[in-house]
Design a protein around this motif. Structure first.
Motif, short mmCIF file in Angstrom:
data_model
loop_
_atom_site.label_atom_id
_atom_site.label_comp_id
_atom_site.label_asym_id
_atom_site.label_seq_id
_atom_site.Cartn_x
_atom_site.Cartn_y
_atom_site.Cartn_z
N LYS A 6 47.85 -1.54 56.81
CA LYS A 6 48.11 -0.36 57.63
C LYS A 6 48.37 0.84 56.72
O LYS A 6 48.67 0.68 55.54
N ILE A 7 48.37 2.03 57.31
CA ILE A 7 48.54 3.25 56.51
C ILE A 7 49.89 3.25 55.78
O ILE A 7 49.99 3.73 54.65
N SER A 8 50.92 2.67 56.41
CA SER A 8 52.24 2.67 55.77
C SER A 8 52.23 1.81 54.50
O SER A 8 52.85 2.15 53.49
N GLU A 9 51.48 0.70 54.58
CA GLU A 9 51.39 -0.17 53.39
C GLU A 9 50.52 0.48 52.31
O GLU A 9 50.80 0.36 51.12
N LEU A 10 49.46 1.15 52.75
CA LEU A 10 48.60 1.87 51.79
C LEU A 10 49.45 2.91 51.05
O LEU A 10 49.34 3.08 49.83
N SER A 11 50.32 3.58 51.81
CA SER A 11 51.19 4.60 51.23
C SER A 11 52.07 4.00 50.13
O SER A 11 52.19 4.56 49.04
N THR A 12 52.65 2.84 50.40
CA THR A 12 53.52 2.19 49.42
C THR A 12 52.70 1.75 48.20
O THR A 12 53.10 1.98 47.06
N GLY A 33 40.36 5.02 57.88
CA GLY A 33 40.44 3.57 57.93
C GLY A 33 39.59 3.02 59.08
O GLY A 33 39.11 3.78 59.92
N GLU A 34 39.46 1.68 59.10
CA GLU A 34 38.69 1.08 60.18
C GLU A 34 39.60 0.86 61.38
O GLU A 34 40.66 0.24 61.24
N LEU A 35 39.18 1.35 62.55
CA LEU A 35 40.02 1.21 63.75
C LEU A 35 40.01 -0.24 64.22
O LEU A 35 38.96 -0.78 64.55
N VAL A 36 41.19 -0.86 64.21
CA VAL A 36 41.28 -2.24 64.70
C VAL A 36 41.90 -2.29 66.10
O VAL A 36 41.71 -3.23 66.84
N LYS A 37 42.69 -1.27 66.41
CA LYS A 37 43.21 -1.09 67.77
C LYS A 37 43.04 0.40 68.05
O LYS A 37 42.86 1.18 67.11
N PRO A 38 43.13 0.83 69.32
CA PRO A 38 42.93 2.25 69.61
C PRO A 38 43.78 3.17 68.76
O PRO A 38 43.35 4.25 68.40
N ASN A 39 44.99 2.78 68.40
CA ASN A 39 45.82 3.66 67.58
C ASN A 39 46.28 3.02 66.28
O ASN A 39 47.34 3.31 65.78
N GLN A 40 45.44 2.11 65.74
CA GLN A 40 45.78 1.53 64.45
C GLN A 40 44.55 1.31 63.58
O GLN A 40 43.58 0.70 64.01
#
Lengths: 211, 211
Positions: A6-12, A33-40
């Motif tokens: 997820k973006i938070s992990e990419l950030s870390t 990123g690749e959309l795996v859910k509508p908002n993730q």
């Protein structure tokens, strides 16, 4: 390999905060990123690598965002490495008004670079002529000795050979092009940095010798 | 020797227009001429030389006016050449937040610069550490080979030795300090320029070899 975060992990992982990552995506410096859910969205290794490249260009190299976008578009294309070098070089070269350069200065530069395979419009050739002009005395003499210019030319060539060897060491096109870009942009910064250190060291040695 | 001219002639001699000369005087980059009549000043050789230095700093080196003023004040002082080098180096070095640099990167820089006589706060040491950080992979590996860094360090040292030789060739303190400043500021521009040319030349040679 096979990273999917997820973006938070990419950030870390990349040490870049989430707002900055989103900014880079909006500015088309980083693919979404690749959309795996509508908002993730999920991000992979290529995002981590690209973030390193983006930060090197913007933060260490001081390259403007629009220029960084042009440079990065070469990474994603199938352009040759030689072409990538041209784009990267242009990104870190000041725009020079060729008409403002004296033919005498250009001639002096060409004399120092005898035997080099470069195009007349090479940005370095014009920038060097500007420096030659700045040193030229009113009576037309060069101001500095030929051996000084020759030492700079030889050092630049040694470094260019090291750059090429480093590119050759990379296994695939993508990582070769990345090295061309990182090397071109960060190489200038690295050389100037080492030159600061070398200047102090050599001058300290000379001062010591006088005591 | 013994030049004594009006501002209009100084303008022609130095290739700098009168308004620009007046601006430099107002900004304390150039000493005022000697008043020979209430509304007429005369300029000598020192003004011609100073104008060349001012233009080199501002136009070729891209140094801000306030910084140029600091650098030029060293020319007019009785400070040592070693001190002049320090001021000139600082003028072309980005301000770096030391707390943002990882100890690991500094350690890597120090390993490359083993045996160099430099202070811990040398601006080049910190700037180099920033470049090392930019190349470092997430797993802590250096990203580029040690031989690449070593080639840059050697080239920087070769250039610093040439700089020192050029300063030694100058006959007096004033011209030595001028060379220290011109060399520090224009040397970065010259090296980057030659590096552009060398990059194209070396890459063209490699491309040729593949045909």
């Amino acid at each position: 390999m096979g990273l999917s975060v997820k973006i938070s992990e990419l950030s870390t992982l990349a040490g870049v905060n989430v707002a900055t990552i989103k900014f880079y995506i909006r500015e088309q410096l980083l693919p979404a990123g690749e959309l795996v859910k509508p908002n993730q969205a999920e991000y992979d290794d290529s995002h981590v690598r690209r973030l390193r490249l983006v930060r090197a260009l913007l933060e260490v190299g001081g390259v403007p965002i629009a220029t960084a976008r042009d440079v990065l578009s070469v990474v994603d294309s199938t352009e040759s490495i030689f072409r990538a070098l041209g784009v990267a070089q242009k990104s870190v070269s000041p725009v020079i008004d060729q008409t403002a350069i004296s033919p005498a200065s250009l001639k002096s530069v060409d004399a120092v670079l005898t035997g080099w395979a470069i195009e007349p419009h090479n940005p370095g050739r014009l920038a060097a002529a500007q420096v030659f002009s700045a040193f030229t005395e009113d009576d037309g003499s060069t101001g500095v000795s030929e051996s000084w210019y020759a030492a700079y030319a030889k050092a630049a060539r040694d470094v260019a050979v090291a750059d090429m060897a480093e590119v050759d060491r990379r296994p695939d096109r993508a990582s070769k092009v990345e090295m061309v870009i990182m090397g071109t942009v960060l190489g200038d910064v690295l050389f100037a940095a080492f030159r600061r250190a070398a200047g102090e060291s050599v001058a300290a040695g000379a001062q010591q010798a006088q005591c």
